[in-house]
Design a protein around this motif. Sequence first.
Motif: not given
Lengths: 180, 362, 160, 374
Positions: B43-48
């Motif tokens: 989630f972190y990577a995608v949102v970032g």
Amino acid sequence: MIANQIMFFLLSAMIIVFSILTVISRKILRAAIYLLFVLVSTSGLYFMLNYQFLAAVQLTVYAGGIVVLIIFSILLTSHISQRFEPAGLKKSMFSAIAALTGAILSIVTILDYKFEATAIAAKEVDMRLIGKSLLSVDYDGYVLPFEVISVLLLAAMVAAIAIAKKSGPAKTQSPTLKQE
Amino acid sequence: MPFDIYDFTSFTKWIDTSLENAMSPFWTTVTEMAIAGVLFILFYAVVGLFLVYAERKVCAFVQNRLGPNRLGPYGIFQTIADLIKLLFKELIPIKNADRFLFNLAPYIVIIVNFMVLGAIPYAKGLHAIDFNIGIFYIIAVSSMSVIGVLLAGWSSNNKYSLIGAMRSGAQIVSYELSVGLSLITMVIFAGSMQLSVIVEAQRTGWFIFKGHIPAFIAFVIYIIAGTAETNRGPFDLAEAESELTAGYHTEYSGIKFAFFYLAEFINMFIVASIAATIFLGGWMPFHIGTWEGFNRIMDFVPPFIWYLGKTFFVIWVIMLFKWTFPRLRIDQLLTLEWKYLLPINLVNVLIMAFIVLMGWHF
Amino acid sequence: MRSIINYLKDIFWGVMSLLKGLKVTASYFWRPGAIVTEKYPENRKYLVMFERCKGELIMPHNDKNEHNCISCGICQMSCPNGSIEVIPKTIDTEDGKKKRILDKHIYRLGQCTFCGLCVKNCPTHALAFSTKFEHAVFNKALLIKVLNKPGSQLKKGVEQ
Amino acid sequence: MEEKAKDIITDEQQEYIINIGPQHPSTHGVMRLVVSLKGEFVLNVEPHIGYIHRGIEKMCESLTYPQIIHLTDRMDYLSAHINNEAVCLAVEKALEVDIPDRVKVIRTLMSELTRIQSHELFWASYGMDLGGQTCYFYGLRDREMVLDIFEETTGGRMIVSYNCPGGVMYDLHPNFRKRVKEFIKHFRKVLPEYDDILTNNVIFHGRTVGIGPLPLKEAIAYGITGPSGRASGFSCDVRKHEPYSAYDRVKFNEVLFTEGDSYHRYLARVEEMRESMDIIEQLIDNIPEGPYAVKMKPVIKLPEGEYYQRVETARGELGVFIISDGNKLPYRVKFRTPNFANLSVLNHLVKGFKIADLIAIFGSLDFVIPDIDR
């Protein structure tokens, strides 16, 4: 329960290791960061006890507040290449004795206390309860300490203003201002 | 209730029970933690990555440009290409820097991000940790991200970085007050600190509509202070490109720089999602009083979409701030906080308490 | 009291001015028609340069491979940077006279500052600017160009 | 505020030095500022110049008069046309040539367009210096229209090289009038947007009002010309006081303020864009017919003597001083460039202000580094 135990040992190990590192580190900012780790691990213990309010207080006050202040003052006063001198023999002896005394005292106290296993699961402390007891005047109310703390803060503020004010008139006699 | 079709509580419960049937409680906990961890990292990577792309597009449209348009349709693969580039870039070691702290700083920022992300409710039942002191926990944890910035600035052994770090420290420490107070205004209104309870209380109407003017003022203050806390927009003094070249991360390169960069965007996401959760009803759909048909249609939109839609709206507003306003000076920044936001906030808390006391709300 | 009113006024005007700025930028966000980006390599086919654009110096030749240059060397003299070198050669004409004609007109693009003095001063209008502007090369030597095409001749009627 | 700053800087123990430049986003070129700081306060600024010194004045001594002109493009590249004009006017003055009216009007029009595009770039980059990056793109977007006008007529966008002794190189392009009118219409429409984004913005006010004030007396003492000088009330517009080209036949106001802080230096430039548009509107519909250049001798030789011509560039007064020994090459050429003179006041202005104000003051003086170094 085994997961809990692993977490507990992990956190305890972190607290011990980083406490020692805090004391023996010769770079001041690193010492502060190790201290941060100790405080965060402590709050981890509180989280394990399901006492989240205290854990969050630990995080805000110590990790977010005190350590930031410490780092801030380090940033203002010291240079990156600065290192502590290794403490002299006398000093380290005294410290060792003090630390040992403290350790023995607490170990004796802990061993002395009879821990009784209870079947009651750890209870989540309600926010309302905390709020009410903070502001209650009953037997176990905290309103008096609360007020005392505010008086203390007021005193600190007055002192800070006084100190800041004191250097005022001295500076007005500076040579550049006379020129103006 | 129609939107209980999107209730994830039973789903997560089912996973829990089926895992418990399959293995011992210890391994269940470990597996669940691993699943949650992997999900959050993804989630972190995608949102970032998406936010980096979104920022470029928003700023391009505001500035009459096209923005990234080469890699893939509308340039959507641009950020991925950038990430690959940053991964392959050399990590430049700094002479006379405190290597340990220098390497540690980006991780502190990232870890703090993760700690906050876990406490945000994404939909009913999609909530990693639901503390009864949720808001307090978020305030407490996010106050630690400044440590990463301070460390980065100090350990780089660079004067630009140091000035940037000092500015950032002063800024975050003082704006935390405003963030905290404006959230406390809403805590008074909601009567709880638990995020799931707060969201549930907005079933009949979002707080920004229910809470009269004080809620709106608190919302505005929260957005301003939140922008300041993320070192963004008109408050990007810590980086201040035209003064300090890149501020506290001047000396960082490659993936360590990417961590700071990503953390800045995730911080913005966190600020926006807290704003969405507390003021705009979180994953609650938009309802208008007695319009039954309209409300039904709104209910069929999944809560995750509602949550993301509100969050990205707030993010869009924060991005517009950045691309419209000139930067403040450090003393103006502090004046804004101590002379304007804080007094207004205190009065606002009083008014809100009064309203709640008199029961003057919907 | 007045100070409080001023304080509130300050806030009001400050917020209003910020909102005005936000209005401008937000309005552009919803107006993609205002985008001015040129997608350069893709639009090469229909990219029209202005006719006077000083891209590079050329020597126009007509269909019969004839140019106007009489190799007088004025362009070489008027160039402030020494980017033009005219190399003449002498040939015997049919009626037995000696004649100075152009052998090579060397133009160093890398030194040119596009002041236009050569074109302006040329007595026979032999030089002109083309609108070709893509000059990137991998080898610096490619920037030294010979402007007259091989086998080209002086146009009839252009006299010294 | 200022008092307080002065209080703190008297304690000169904890002074430290940072280098801003030679490669720095806000120096707009290769210039190095050695800044002594105490905390955020600036104690002293020492500009180090010469990173792109090309010896233009010396080079001029080995070039003929028409050849000199293309070098002046490269001094203040944002007022390239006005620089050209200055040399041409000096040469024409020495030769006592009568310049056709058409040339005068064309030169005035081009000069004012140059001034507008220069101030647009100032607006754009000043916004970016203060952190509003969108300003940069709006400014460049509108400047592009002026550059298109230049390119259509002169073939160059920034480095126009349009003047020659006795007139201009080519006649105006047939589309010139139409395009200029289009531009003026568009620009009158977007100027209020400029005001909304920057001029009336409360943050911008906070950053610039009262920052780096320059009293009139000091402005004159330091020789600060152009919009920066006029913001302090120094009436120094050469176009008014010593009209050249067609400035004697147009009506315009000299933009004068008395405050002399960064905000008014900025405002002077924005107002000047409006004045320039007025001048262009007065001239654009009555460009006289006639030749676009006088026929000059193939080799121009100035009579022996000293010649000085001053013009008003976008940044201030540019003086061209030529000593001729009667040859086709000048004996000595000296340019009195506005940026070099304006730079001298920098240290005086920024003392006691913060490092962010240093950027604001530096930006408001609107430097073009090649003009300082030459």
